[in-house]
Write a protein that holds these residues in place. Structure first.
Motif: not given
Length: 354
Positions: A48-69
């Motif tokens: 109910y959440c995602m297809p069997p193969e998963g999704l295209d994950w966000l690139p690491t550089e787009d994700t907030l760093t620990d300090d930014e969080v």
């Protein structure tokens, strides 16, 4: 004096003058509960959440760093009146810096002078090894996703044979003193509704509050049909096959769950979240931050506001707080799940955060 009702154009001036903002919308709701997605990645593939193969994950550089969080959470607490934070995903245990983020946030104090209430929503894979460390870091409580105790049904829903790991995680959370533990279950018609009575007893025997959630359109488009969802009334009927359920007083007006006392014992309770058949939008006090730094005023928003770009562009705390307040000011009255003109969310659940 706090600024409770401000227009978007007044927000920056209010912060600059030192007046504390609140995340208020045009309907007078105040957001105190922050949901922070730490990753869009997950180690299950729930149907109910995602297809069997998963999704295209966000690139690491787009994700907030620990300090930014941590910085954005601090702004939310110190400048915008946030009082509780729930870390979500994807699967937040996949975030390597999770314990460090929790530890940093555990030192924050709310506008009431209280420690920040820190919670985690998880599928519990890997929790057995980390529960004590999370508790030591400052985590207060956990919600654990578990849709069935039947190994075959669990594997069919999650596309992974990992039920034993989830149960070990629940036991470890209890030993570590992460309390209260709540189990979140989603019932799929024709799949796991017959498993619900056993799940009820499992949770009651362990002092865990089971909360069953109506299926929402937060996964692949072909996985949700309004006419085929298990409604709250149906869920309650199944949950009550072995027990007598009576409505419990609503202690928290912002809680999404209707709660029920089991067999007349007020210490034993179950919950049902009727997101579709009985929406609770009028009492919603949530604001959401995605793993790539977008503010969402509603789980089902079709628009979002970037704090990451402002943060990385050199914006100061006051500017970030003002933009966040602007985004929440525009929060819609309701998600519209129960009407025919409902528009699907712009992201799937793993990209939004639970």
């Amino acid at each position: 004096m706090s600024v409770e009702f401000v227009s978007a154009s007044q927000a920056a001036d209010a912060v600059a003058c030192g007046a504390p903002l609140r995340l208020v919308d045009t309907f007078g709701r105040v957001a105190r509960d922050l949901r922070v997605s730490l990753t869009d990645r997950c180690n299950l593939r729930c149907s109910y959440c995602m297809p069997p193969e998963g999704l295209d994950w966000l690139p690491t550089e787009d994700t907030l760093t620990d300090d930014e969080v941590v910085r954005l959470i601090r702004i939310g607490v110190d400048m915008l009146g946030i009082r509780q934070v729930r870390f979500t995903g994807g699967e937040p245990l996949l975030r390597r810096g999770l314990e460090g983020i929790i530890n940093e946030c555990s030192h924050l104090r709310t506008d009431e002078g209280s420690p920040l209430d820190l919670a985690l929503t998880t599928n519990a894979l890997g929790l057995a090894k980390r529960a004590q460390g999370l508790k030591d870091a400052g985590l207060n409580r956990v919600n654990i996703s578990l849709d069935s105790l039947d190994p075959e049904h669990f594997a069919a829903i999650t596309r992974r044979d990992r039920l034993g790991d989830v149960l070990e995680g629940i036991e470890a959370a209890a030993r570590a003193g992460l309390s209260p533990i709540k189990v979140n279950a989603l019932v799929l018609r024709g799949m796991n509704e017959a498993d619900l009575p056993d799940l009820v007893d499992y949770c009651l025997d362990r002092g865990i509050e089971l909360r069953v959630i109506e299926q929402m359109p937060i996964g692949p488009p072909d996985t949700w049909d309004r006419q085929n969802i298990m409604t709250a009334d149906e869920i309650l009927h199944i949950m009550g096959t072995r027990h007598t359920l009576t409505p419990a007083p609503r202690e928290d007006p912002h809680s999404p769950a209707g709660r029920w006392i089991v067999d007349g014992d007020p210490t034993k309770r179950l919950g049902v979240i009727a997101s579709v058949s009985d929406p609770f939008c009028s009492a919603c006090d949530r604001t959401r931050l995605t793993s790539d730094g977008m503010v969402r005023s509603c789980l089902f928003s079709t628009e979002e506001t970037s704090l990451r770009d402002l943060l990385r562009g050199g914006g100061d705390d006051a500017q970030i707080a003002a933009r966040w307040a602007d985004a929440m000011w525009a929060k819609p009255a309701a998600h519209g799940l129960n009407i025919d003109t409902f528009a699907r969310a712009s992201r799937t659940m793993s990209r939004i955060g639970g």
